[in-house]
Design a protein around this motif. Sequence first.
Motif: not given
Length: 341
Positions: A49-65
Amino acid sequence: MNYQEVLENARKNIGPKCKACPVCNGLGCGNTLPGPGSKGPGNGANDNYNAWRTIKLNMDTIVSNTEIDTSIELFGKKLSFPLVTGPIGSIRKQFNPTDDIRDFNAKCMAACDKMGILHFYSTGLEKEVQADNVVIRREHNNCGVPIINPEADENIIAQMDQCNDGLSPLAMGVVVDSAGLPHLKECHGSGGTKSVEQLCMLKEKAQVPFIVKGIMTAEGALKAIDAGADAIIVSNHGGRVLSDVPATAEVLEEIASAVNHRAKVIVDGGIRSGIDLFKAYALGADACLICRPVLVSYYGGGQEGIECYINKLLTELKDTMYMCGARSISEISRKMIRTKF
């Protein structure tokens, strides 16, 4: 029914050991779960469980909607998203003595059929379970995939023949890591580890796409491919077959790279949300397998409870894809996450 209600109902029904925690991470139950026969200090579930918590997301909302498409194809079947529910051998040993794994498989396959995904079911600890699973699978558009314990080869072949009688499943597999469970030999006698040659023979007998569950190294993945595996499941059996093994999230990328698309890569172990699903796909998984929270959802509302949890995962996955710039599963990439591995 919402997921909070599912958890509240589960706490009334699930038995004395499981606490139906908001997040299933192996801590609330004092490591008495998941499952009988855990080895060592019992920290494997929490490590996963904890291993997945160490992975972070790179947010990018400059894309087609545009709309989010989560669908994939697995074993020739279109799935609404790349999730399969996981095999459980027995629930009466772990929860209540009157509980019946056949009812869980029936409710789970019904939910998966409705939600457009697959249920990977265990052959169970009771011999009559396999025959009932075959009937249940046929009643629900063949959405069940048998995963057979590492019994003696002749027992596995007999169960494969049983599964292929009439309507063959989309795939079937053998779980090799459960060879380390202390109660396996009590239930299945001469069962145990399998050689590449044995897996080759079982692949031939399967007559459908063949899955090997319990892969934790690139070398092990290549052995499975040498044996003809069409899919592997990266799994340490909930962290309970051997202490101090890595978490599945830690080894997934290395294994997926070694496989290099020669077989489908499915991963389990501590995956609890749609965000975790996204992270797994970014590391190279083709699909994810979730087990214990699905069982908790069954205790919390039967088929409806399982559907509620599956829908929660799908909603979370879509939101994560939307915010990270992926509009289809194939667009999820390594650059959308950052790791400390």
